[in-house]
Design a protein around this motif. Structure first.
Motif, PDB file in Angstrom:
ATOM      1  N   UNK A 101      47.095  33.265  32.395  1.00 16.73           N
ATOM      2  CA  UNK A 101      45.981  33.195  33.343  1.00 16.73           C
ATOM      3  C   UNK A 101      45.263  34.539  33.415  1.00 16.73           C
ATOM      4  N   UNK A 102      46.018  35.643  33.440  1.00 14.85           N
ATOM      5  CA  UNK A 102      45.398  36.959  33.451  1.00 14.85           C
ATOM      6  C   UNK A 102      44.625  37.214  32.159  1.00 14.85           C
ATOM      7  N   UNK A 132      34.779  35.234  41.341  1.00 19.98           N
ATOM      8  CA  UNK A 132      35.883  34.269  41.374  1.00 19.98           C
ATOM      9  C   UNK A 132      37.098  34.756  40.615  1.00 19.98           C
ATOM     10  N   UNK A 133      36.855  35.405  39.466  1.00 18.67           N
ATOM     11  CA  UNK A 133      37.953  35.959  38.675  1.00 18.67           C
ATOM     12  C   UNK A 133      38.682  37.057  39.433  1.00 18.67           C
ATOM     13  N   UNK A 134      37.928  37.932  40.063  1.00 17.45           N
ATOM     14  CA  UNK A 134      38.534  39.029  40.833  1.00 17.45           C
ATOM     15  C   UNK A 134      39.377  38.484  41.982  1.00 17.45           C
ATOM     16  N   UNK A 135      38.827  37.519  42.729  1.00 20.84           N
ATOM     17  CA  UNK A 135      39.572  36.925  43.848  1.00 20.84           C
ATOM     18  C   UNK A 135      40.824  36.219  43.331  1.00 20.84           C
ATOM     19  N   UNK A 136      40.689  35.516  42.201  1.00 20.57           N
ATOM     20  CA  UNK A 136      41.840  34.835  41.607  1.00 20.57           C
ATOM     21  C   UNK A 136      42.942  35.807  41.250  1.00 20.57           C
ATOM     22  N   UNK A 137      42.564  36.949  40.680  1.00 18.74           N
ATOM     23  CA  UNK A 137      43.555  37.971  40.331  1.00 18.74           C
ATOM     24  C   UNK A 137      44.231  38.551  41.575  1.00 18.74           C
ATOM     25  N   UNK A 138      43.449  38.732  42.619  1.00 19.59           N
ATOM     26  CA  UNK A 138      44.017  39.251  43.880  1.00 19.59           C
ATOM     27  C   UNK A 138      45.036  38.264  44.447  1.00 19.59           C
ATOM     28  N   UNK A 139      44.705  36.971  44.390  1.00 21.01           N
ATOM     29  CA  UNK A 139      45.631  35.944  44.890  1.00 21.01           C
ATOM     30  C   UNK A 139      46.925  35.944  44.074  1.00 21.01           C
ATOM     31  N   UNK A 140      46.797  36.074  42.754  1.00 20.68           N
ATOM     32  CA  UNK A 140      47.981  36.083  41.897  1.00 20.68           C
ATOM     33  C   UNK A 140      48.808  37.341  42.132  1.00 20.68           C
ATOM     34  N   UNK A 141      48.144  38.473  42.207  1.00 26.37           N
ATOM     35  CA  UNK A 141      48.848  39.752  42.335  1.00 26.37           C
ATOM     36  C   UNK A 141      49.412  39.975  43.727  1.00 26.37           C
ATOM     37  N   UNK A 142      48.763  39.409  44.730  1.00 24.70           N
ATOM     38  CA  UNK A 142      49.134  39.718  46.108  1.00 24.70           C
ATOM     39  C   UNK A 142      50.259  38.911  46.680  1.00 24.70           C
ATOM     40  N   UNK A 143      50.674  37.860  45.991  1.00 26.94           N
ATOM     41  CA  UNK A 143      51.710  36.980  46.526  1.00 26.94           C
ATOM     42  C   UNK A 143      52.802  36.778  45.488  1.00 26.94           C
ATOM     43  N   UNK A 275      44.938  30.800  42.860  1.00 30.42           N
ATOM     44  CA  UNK A 275      44.316  31.902  42.114  1.00 30.42           C
ATOM     45  C   UNK A 275      44.082  31.536  40.661  1.00 30.42           C
ATOM     46  N   UNK A 276      45.050  30.846  40.064  1.00 27.04           N
ATOM     47  CA  UNK A 276      44.922  30.415  38.670  1.00 27.04           C
ATOM     48  C   UNK A 276      43.762  29.436  38.507  1.00 27.04           C
ATOM     49  N   UNK A 278      41.173  29.169  40.403  1.00 30.19           N
ATOM     50  CA  UNK A 278      39.924  29.894  40.623  1.00 30.19           C
ATOM     51  C   UNK A 278      39.471  30.622  39.360  1.00 30.19           C
ATOM     52  N   UNK A 279      40.429  31.227  38.646  1.00 31.25           N
ATOM     53  CA  UNK A 279      40.096  31.913  37.394  1.00 31.25           C
ATOM     54  C   UNK A 279      39.606  30.925  36.342  1.00 31.25           C
ATOM     55  N   UNK A 280      40.279  29.784  36.228  1.00 32.04           N
ATOM     56  CA  UNK A 280      39.872  28.771  35.248  1.00 32.04           C
ATOM     57  C   UNK A 280      38.497  28.199  35.583  1.00 32.04           C
ATOM     58  N   UNK A 281      38.233  27.994  36.867  1.00 33.25           N
ATOM     59  CA  UNK A 281      36.902  27.520  37.281  1.00 33.25           C
ATOM     60  C   UNK A 281      35.835  28.551  36.927  1.00 33.25           C
ATOM     61  N   UNK A 282      36.185  29.828  37.047  1.00 32.72           N
ATOM     62  CA  UNK A 282      35.244  30.892  36.691  1.00 32.72           C
ATOM     63  C   UNK A 282      34.933  30.869  35.204  1.00 32.72           C
ATOM     64  N   UNK A 283      35.971  30.585  34.376  1.00 31.31           N
ATOM     65  CA  UNK A 283      35.769  30.457  32.930  1.00 31.31           C
ATOM     66  C   UNK A 283      34.774  29.344  32.640  1.00 31.31           C
ATOM     67  N   UNK A 284      34.948  28.213  33.311  1.00 25.01           N
ATOM     68  CA  UNK A 284      34.060  27.063  33.091  1.00 25.01           C
ATOM     69  C   UNK A 284      32.638  27.388  33.546  1.00 25.01           C
ATOM     70  N   UNK A 285      32.495  28.103  34.671  1.00 22.76           N
ATOM     71  CA  UNK A 285      31.173  28.483  35.172  1.00 22.76           C
ATOM     72  C   UNK A 285      30.452  29.358  34.145  1.00 22.76           C
ATOM     73  N   UNK A 286      31.171  30.319  33.576  1.00 15.66           N
ATOM     74  CA  UNK A 286      30.581  31.194  32.555  1.00 15.66           C
ATOM     75  C   UNK A 286      30.075  30.373  31.382  1.00 15.66           C
TER      76      UNK A 286
END
Length: 303
Positions: A101-102, A132-143, A275-276, A278-286
């Motif tokens: 995911x990262x 969205x990617x940044x927030x996703x990473x924060x969710x993954x890293x923070x918990x 978080x994962x 959110x990151x994948x959704x960001x990939x699709x948005x791009x």
């Protein structure tokens, strides 16, 4: 059914990238360090590509100018070596699913680097994808929940893998202006091999490298999630839009997550899953952004 075959091949190639952890963990169990595993991968991949080139792509094996080597220093050393080292380190530090995911933070890095160096425009979709990617990473890293494991080094190298792959897209765009995809891939792995061989001094571990199980893992790593995955993915890509292929390729983290759960007993907490996603959704948005512009964002991928 025939119309769906390219999509199936793209998904199959991405799925092969998703199982790379089997070979990485297998070699790590024999005591190989992440950089040594990177060296094993690129050396075997280069050998396979040379063999394929001799039989099928002889005309594409030639450099037009000697100075073009600098193009492949970018794709081979600054990108592939760095990306693989970070990715394999992350796999050794944390869950496979988190590592992959990262890795998929790459489109966010591509968006930023393309704006800085390729003068590509930024729009609302791209900005939302980066956020969205940044927030996703924060969710993954923070918990850290359940059986999942999070380390600072793992997060750092995980983001490094995303950056490293993004660099391949940037350097690859310059190389592809002059060379075919096979030529770029071949010299990328050759330069990476020449760079890593003296650093890792793998010849000192020749006895271990000749172990039947190590040999099997090494050949598998260099061929299945590398050369074979690339050719399958490229075959499908030639018959469909690059943006669609990139979205289909998000099957890779799904496969990697299932692998981690089924083979290694990994678990993710709900916030990490959010978080994962959110990151994948960001990939699709791009990639939706690229499709609207008629571009092909990920015309070749080395995962």
């Amino acid at each position: 059914m025939k119309r769906l075959l390219p999509y199936f091949m793209i998904a199959a190639g991405a799925s092969l990238w998703g199982i790379i952890a089997i070979f990485v963990k297998g070699l790590a169990d024999f005591g190989f360090a992440p950089m040594e595993i990177v060296a094993i991968r690129v050396i075997y991949a280069a050998l396979f590509l040379l063999l394929i080139g001799v039989f099928k792509y002889r005309n594409e094996m030639k450099l037009k100018e000697k100075k073009d080597v600098r193009l492949f220093i970018g794709t081979g050393i600054l990108s592939v070596v760095f990306f693989n080292f970070c990715y394999f380190t992350t796999i050794s530090q944390m869950n496979i699913s988190i590592a992959v995911i990262l890795l998929y933070t790459s489109p966010a890095f591509v968006t930023i680097l393309s704006f800085l160096f390729l003068k590509e425009s930024l729009n609302l979709n791209k900005i939302l994808a980066v956020i969205g990617t940044i927030i996703g990473c924060i969710l993954i890293a923070g918990v850290s929940a359940g059986a999942s494991k999070i380390t600072f080094i793992g997060i750092l190298t995980g983001l490094g893998s995303g950056l490293g792959y993004a660099l391949y897209t940037i350097f690859g765009k310059f190389a592809l202006r002059k060379y075919q995809p096979f030529t770029v891939t071949l010299y990328t792995f050759i330069l990476a091999s020449l760079f890593l061989l003296p650093i890792t001094q793998l010849w000192n571990r020749l006895d271990l490298l000749m172990d039947p199980y190590v040999l099997l893992y090494s050949i598998g790593l260099g061929f299945i999630p590398s050369v074979l995955a690339y050719f399958i993915y490229t075959w499908g890509l030639e018959k469909t839009e690059g943006s669609k292929a990139s979205v289909i390729a998000t099957v890779e983290p799904v496969v990697a997550t299932l692998l981690g759960v089924m083979l290694y007993g990994e678990r993710l907490g709900l916030i990490q899953i959010a978080g994962a996603i959110l990151i994948l959704c960001s990939v699709i948005i791009v990639n939706v952004t690229f499709r609207k512009r008629g571009a092909k964002p990920l015309e070749q991928k080395i995962s």
